[in-house]
Design a protein around this motif. Structure first.
Motif, short mmCIF file in Angstrom:
data_model
loop_
_atom_site.label_atom_id
_atom_site.label_comp_id
_atom_site.label_asym_id
_atom_site.label_seq_id
_atom_site.Cartn_x
_atom_site.Cartn_y
_atom_site.Cartn_z
N SER A 175 38.08 42.54 44.30
CA SER A 175 37.81 43.83 43.66
C SER A 175 39.07 44.56 43.22
O SER A 175 39.02 45.40 42.31
N THR A 176 40.22 44.26 43.83
CA THR A 176 41.46 44.96 43.45
C THR A 176 42.12 44.33 42.22
O THR A 176 43.04 44.92 41.66
N LEU A 177 41.64 43.16 41.82
CA LEU A 177 42.18 42.51 40.62
C LEU A 177 41.32 42.86 39.41
O LEU A 177 40.18 43.30 39.53
N THR A 178 41.87 42.64 38.22
CA THR A 178 41.10 42.83 37.00
C THR A 178 40.20 41.61 36.77
O THR A 178 40.35 40.57 37.44
N ALA A 179 39.29 41.72 35.81
CA ALA A 179 38.44 40.58 35.47
C ALA A 179 39.28 39.40 35.00
O ALA A 179 39.06 38.25 35.40
N ARG A 180 40.28 39.69 34.17
CA ARG A 180 41.14 38.62 33.66
C ARG A 180 41.91 37.96 34.80
O ARG A 180 42.04 36.72 34.84
N GLU A 181 42.41 38.75 35.73
CA GLU A 181 43.17 38.20 36.86
C GLU A 181 42.27 37.37 37.76
O GLU A 181 42.69 36.31 38.27
#
Length: 316
Positions: A94-100
């Motif tokens: 959840s702390t990352l972006t969708a791309r990450e």
């Protein structure tokens, strides 16, 4: 459906026991290549256990599964290359972006950098989230997260997609997007096995539906074929209190009545010429002291079919 009749998945007498409880009880079925196949049943019916066994996450107690010619117990490594799995629980950071998130899982799959970037761009577009690709997932709705969860399963271009309750807890917009995605993938030849307790999922997506309850496969056919099990009956659904056995016995004496099911304060009467018999049904209920809150007549649907087959409502 694309008309291909080759079976790509075969399940033979599958059993999974936990101590003396059979979560899956002698289940057998086959799935054709290019088919959307649905396992429909309430929570706890054994659907997720079946998927987990086929994906290699659980060992069966007995029985056999074959996926595209590979045995699920002997050829787990080969199977993992050709399947994508969308779990019921969101498996993202959840702390990352969708791309990450997509980039992380693409590396896990071993995709080279140039291919990673290409696939991520394609899947973000498919998910309708390109413009929000660089936002943290903490800002995403549940439906948006589920769409990225599906994208993760597609990174390595699997031939078979397993989806466990793919529309659970999503908003209407995301539900439609997920439907469109599944249908588009299937139109390109992908085989899809999904579990659901949502009647709409089964009706709108599945070429064939296997109804599962208490670990057993109860019925398997196309939606049209399943509905023939109910026949041309009307369904009278009665919400009432103080339903007694005498009430049920009196209703059973009506010649046109085929089946009566009672689940809590819901009585369902399956009969021919239901509209013509409605006044008589109401008289019997009134004379027996049953306190009727509502009564309605409807044509059979998947929910009434499940009630017809199991004697209980499809529990959410």
């Amino acid at each position: 459906m694309n008309g291909v009749e080759q079976n790509i998945i075969r399940v033979e007498h599958l059993v999974k026991r936990y101590n003396n409880i059979a979560a899956v009880n002698d289940v057998s079925f086959e799935i054709k290549k290019g088919e959307i196949f649905g396992l429909l049943g309430p929570n706890g019916a054994g659907k997720s256990t079946i998927i987990s066994i086929l994906c290699g996450l659980l060992e069966p107690t007995s029985g056999r599964g074959i996926i595209d010619g590979f045995d699920i117990q002997k050829n787990a490594f080969e199977i993992k290359k050709i399947i994508g799995v969308v779990p019921q629980e969101i498996s993202l950071y959840s702390t990352l972006t969708a791309r990450e998130n997509l980039d992380f899982y693409a590396k896990v799959y071993g995709l080279p950098r140039r291919l990673r970037e290409q696939r991520i761009a394609e899947l973000l577009k498919m998910s309708g989230l390109t413009l929000r690709a660089d936002e943290s997932l903490q800002s995403y709705s549940g439906g948006m997260k589920r769409r990225i969860n599906i994208a993760v399963a597609l990174l390595h271009k699997p031939r078979i997609l397993f989806m466990d309750e793919p529309t659970a807890g999503v908003d209407p917009q995301s539900r439609k997007r997920i439907y469109d995605t599944i249908l588009e993938l299937n139109s390109k030849g992908m085989t899809v096995l999904l579990t659901t307790h949502q009647l709409e999922d089964a009706e709108k997506l599945c070429h064939r539906i296997a109804i599962v309850d208490n670990g057993k496969l109860i019925a398997l056919d196309t939606l049209e074929g399943l509905m023939k099990l109910v026949g041309e009956s009307d369904i009278v659904r009665i919400e009432a209190r103080d339903i007694t056995q005498n009430t049920i016995t009196s209703l059973e004496k009506i010649n046109n009545v085929q089946k009566i099911s009672v689940d809590g304060e819901t009585m369902t009467v399956q009969l021919l010429k239901g509209r013509e018999m409605l006044a008589r049904i109401i008289d019997i209920l009134t004379d027996s002291g049953t306190k009727v809150d509502s009564i309605q007549i409807k044509e059979p649907d998947l929910e009434t079919l499940f009630l017809h087959l199991t004697g209980t409502k499809l529990r959410r």
